[in-house]
Every structure is written in structure tokens, then in C-alpha cells.
Scaffold this active site. Structure first.
Site, PDB file in Angstrom:
ATOM      1  N   GLY A  14       8.001 -31.200  35.405  1.00  0.00           N
ATOM      2  CA  GLY A  14       7.615 -32.164  36.367  1.00  0.00           C
ATOM      3  C   GLY A  14       9.206 -32.472  37.348  1.00  0.00           C
ATOM      4  O   GLY A  14       9.299 -33.444  37.358  1.00  0.00           O
ATOM      5  N   ASN A 110      -3.621 -34.517  44.928  1.00  0.00           N
ATOM      6  CA  ASN A 110      -3.093 -33.278  44.239  1.00  0.00           C
ATOM      7  C   ASN A 110      -2.302 -32.073  44.631  1.00  0.00           C
ATOM      8  O   ASN A 110      -2.378 -32.726  45.751  1.00  0.00           O
ATOM      9  CB  ASN A 110      -3.987 -32.733  43.709  1.00  0.00           C
ATOM     10  N   HIS A 112      -0.733 -28.663  45.483  1.00  0.00           N
ATOM     11  CA  HIS A 112      -1.546 -26.614  44.656  1.00  0.00           C
ATOM     12  C   HIS A 112      -0.264 -25.884  44.880  1.00  0.00           C
ATOM     13  O   HIS A 112      -0.352 -25.951  46.659  1.00  0.00           O
ATOM     14  CB  HIS A 112      -2.797 -26.787  45.127  1.00  0.00           C
TER      15      HIS A 112
END
Ligand code: GAR
Length: 217
Positions: A14, A110, A112
Site C-alpha cells: 500500500g 488504476n 500500472h
């Protein structure tokens, strides 16, 4: 304008989640992280979230066997219960169903660890080195049904060194990730990002080169 209510979905340590939490502490940040949801009860990021006083939830994918739709519905129910406006996937290592993506269309981001559309999938840093890439980096994009695709909000780049190891390259890319994710969420939460023909516009204009390649610190 009311701050957007954000859920961060994680599966592991995280660090991107932590970067979003830190950014959101600024009084003028347009989003607040109200929920961290993990598909793994032992994800390290859950402790960080709790230490920051943020509510956490675990929806364990294993409890659903292979039923991805049921898993996604369970996550969606938790998101609805917390009145979530925007979802940030941050090292969330589950594929989500097209139905779930549709429910969060242009409201789910998101990150990546590569310069999409190059190097979709896993082991991006090793593959960048093996391919002798000169430039590598990270991408924040809106989630679409296809994996590691979708309109690009921000990218950040690093040079690949001749003697780079996978871990050294990963660490430099991670530093970039921690800069571009909070910035991308800020732009989206401020309502400044629109998608036209599969491309993101910021303030109605094409993303400027300087902001795209290496956002200034
Ligand atoms: C990050 O590098 C993120 O880009 C990557 O996982 C790492 C999670 O680290 N995501 C993916 O590979 C998604 N397919 P973090 O938990 O410290 O943020």
C-alpha cells in the site's frame, strides 16, 4: 465544492495508498480517502490505513471460490455503503468484471508500473530491462474492461540504466508513482478530466507534453 469520497483498493503493502492518504491531508486537496478495501486480510497497507484513522474493509476473494461476479458485487456493496464517489486501484491484484467496471465508468483509476500501452501485465521492470528499454515508467489510467488499458490520465518516466537491477528500477519507478497518482486523483476529483474518443483531456485540452512525460515536482 464538497471533497470527493475515495476508496483505495489494495492487495499488499500500500505505498501508493499511503501517497494518496498523505496528499489528501492537504486542506485544498479535492478528495478524501474514506475507505481502504483489501482482498487480503494480511495486506500491510491495512495497518497504514488504520494508523491514519481511515476505515478499512476486507472482502476476501477466496470466500467466493471462483465467482468473480459475486466478489465484485460484494465489493460494490461496501463501496455503496460508504457513499464512494471515486475508486483508486493501488496494487490491487485482482481482475475485475466488465459489470463492475461499468458501474464505476470514468470513476475508477488504476496505476500500472509501466508506460502503457507497453508492458501490460506483471513483471514490468524485469521485462523493461530484458527488452533493453531506454525509458520506463508508470501510468495512471481510467479502468476499462480490458486489462491495463483505458484512457491515460498521467504518465511519468524514468531512464533505464545500463546496469539497472529489477529492484533499483522498481524503486525509481515507485517514486514516480507516488507523484503521479495523487496528481491524477486531484485532476479527476476537480472534475478537470474528460474522456473524448478514448483519450483524456484536461481542462478540455490535450494533456500538455510536459505534464505527460515527467510531471514537475
Ligand atoms: C505498484 O508498483 C503498482 O504500480 C503495481 O503494484 C505495486 C503496488 O505497490 N500495480 C500493479 O502491478 C497492477 N497490475 P504498493 O502496494 O506499494 O502501492
Amino acid at each position: 465544492m464538497a471533497k470527493k469520497r475515495v476508496a483505495v483498493l489494495i492487495s499488499g503493502r500500500g505505498s501508493n495508498m499511503a501517497a494518496l492518504i498523505e496528499a489528501a491531508k492537504a486542506p485544498d486537496y479535492p478528495a478524501e480517502i474514506v475507505l481502504v478495501l483489501s482482498n487480503k486480510a494480511d495486506a500491510g497497507g491495512l495497518d497504514t490505513a488504520r494508523a491514519n484513522g481511515i476505515e478499512t474493509a476486507v472482502v476476501d476473494h477466496k470466500a467466493f471460490g471462483g465467482d468473480r461476479a459475486a466478489f465484485d458485487r460484494a465489493m460494490h456493496d461496501v463501496l455503496l455503503a460508504h457513499k464512494i464517489d471515486l475508486v483508486c486501484l493501488a496494487g490491487f491484484m485482482r481482475l475485475v468484471t466488465p459489470e463492475f467496471v461499468g458501474l464505476w465508468s470514468e470513476r475508477m483509476l488504476n496505476i500500472h508500473p509501466a508506460l502503457l500501452p507497453a508492458l501490460k501485465g506483471l513483471d514490468t521492470h524485469r521485462r523493461a530491462i530484458e527488452a533493453h528499454a531506454a525509458i520506463h515508467g508508470a501510468t495512471v489510467h481510467f479502468v476499462v474492461p480490458e486489462m491495463d488499458a483505458g484512457p491515460i490520465i498521467i504518465q511519468g518516466a524514468v531512464a533505464v540504466r545500463n546496469d539497472d537491477s529489477e529492484s533499483a528500477l522498481a524503486a525509481r519507478v515507485l517514486t514516480v508513482e507516488h507523484r503521479i497518482y495523487p496528481e491524477a486523483l486531484r485532476l479527476v476529483a476537480e472534475g478537470r478530466v474528460t474522456v473524448v474518443d478514448g483519450r483524456c483531456l484536461i481542462d478540455g485540452k490535450p494533456v500538455p507534453d510536459a505534464g505527460t512525460l515527467m510531471p514537475p515536482a
